[in-house]
Design an enzyme around this catalytic site. Sequence first.
Site, short mmCIF file in Angstrom:
data_model
loop_
_atom_site.label_atom_id
_atom_site.label_comp_id
_atom_site.label_asym_id
_atom_site.label_seq_id
_atom_site.Cartn_x
_atom_site.Cartn_y
_atom_site.Cartn_z
N CYS A 124 22.19 15.82 -11.64
CA CYS A 124 21.33 16.17 -10.57
C CYS A 124 21.87 15.26 -9.30
O CYS A 124 22.90 15.46 -8.99
CB CYS A 124 20.05 16.14 -10.95
SG CYS A 124 18.94 16.66 -9.78
N ARG A 153 11.23 23.08 -2.88
CA ARG A 153 12.07 22.19 -3.99
C ARG A 153 12.45 23.39 -4.97
O ARG A 153 11.88 24.46 -5.28
CB ARG A 153 11.47 21.18 -4.51
CG ARG A 153 11.27 19.87 -3.73
CD ARG A 153 10.67 18.86 -4.26
NE ARG A 153 11.54 18.02 -5.34
CZ ARG A 153 12.57 17.44 -5.10
NH1 ARG A 153 12.65 17.02 -3.92
NH2 ARG A 153 13.29 16.90 -5.93
N HIS A 174 17.80 18.55 -16.35
CA HIS A 174 17.09 17.25 -17.05
C HIS A 174 16.72 17.83 -18.36
O HIS A 174 16.79 18.92 -18.87
CB HIS A 174 16.05 16.66 -16.17
CG HIS A 174 16.46 16.44 -14.83
ND1 HIS A 174 17.12 15.00 -14.55
CD2 HIS A 174 16.35 17.11 -13.65
CE1 HIS A 174 17.41 15.04 -13.19
NE2 HIS A 174 16.94 16.07 -12.45
N1 GLN Z 1 17.36 13.59 -4.65
C1 GLN Z 1 17.97 14.52 -5.13
C2 GLN Z 1 17.34 16.08 -4.68
O1 GLN Z 1 15.99 15.98 -4.53
C3 GLN Z 1 18.16 14.53 -6.63
C4 GLN Z 1 16.91 14.76 -7.55
C5 GLN Z 1 17.27 14.50 -8.98
O2 GLN Z 1 18.25 13.70 -9.13
N2 GLN Z 1 16.40 15.08 -9.59
O3 GLN Z 1 17.83 17.07 -4.47
#
Ligand code: GLN
Length: 257
Positions: A97, A134, A211
């Site tokens: 990520c 998101r 993750h």
């Molecule tokens: N900050 C980044 C995003 O929101 C990565 C988030 C993450 O590593 N889960 O895209």
Amino acid sequence: MKIVLAYFYPELLNLYGDNGNVEILSQRSFLRNIEVELLRISPDTRVDSMLMAHVNLVFMGGGPDSSQKSMYEDLLKNKGPYLKDYIEGEGTGLFICGSYQLLGHYYKAADGTILNGAGIFDLYTEHFGERKPRCIGNTVAELSSDILGDQIFKNVNKLGDTLVGFENHGGRTYLGAELRPLAKVLTGYGNNAEDNTEGAVFKNSYGTYFHGPLLARNPHFADYLIAKALKISGEELKALDDTLIHSAHTASKKLKQ
Ligand code: GLN
């Protein structure tokens, strides 16, 4: 045998249990009588080619925009050139990520700030702020044919063709024309919620949005990384009792997004 794991930015990039990936790699190595050395690389750790020459596997986790802002300049100036040589020289790596984003050309954060990336993976990432939701939820993806067809993966794979995990990112990642995805999204959003691609493969290094931590429910991929890191065929890796983990993987495939 010995495996040297280099865990970059463990304090800053460690979302949703990402450090569990290092524990899984260590434990699965330990159970095969492979000695494990763990290097924790923080912004104040000096990295050079001598150090990288000893490393078998690099791991970096995910982190929110604020953490990425704290470390991206250090990555760019102090670690990036050595990581680039390592990855281009066929070094094995796993990048989740936030770190996956920063191995590309740039990450445009939610507030519009441009964070220049290490430029190792031919990709870029943009966060569209409030304009796009998101990408959050449980994920299932089918590994790319490159990996499924790799004899090393065949030697270690006792589970199947899928990766399962959990994603939570605002950034949308777009791969360059030559960069191959890690997997095809079956459930979830993956790189950008548009083209069904998930993650990226460049030589022996892998980026992903999964993750979970990724390797906890995907032991076939963990063993693939260990075999790649040690430059062995995978047949040498004694089978472990993964019954419970396989059940968790199968159950995960039925989870709602
Ligand atoms: N900050 C980044 C995003 O929101 C990565 C988030 C993450 O590593 N889960 O895209």
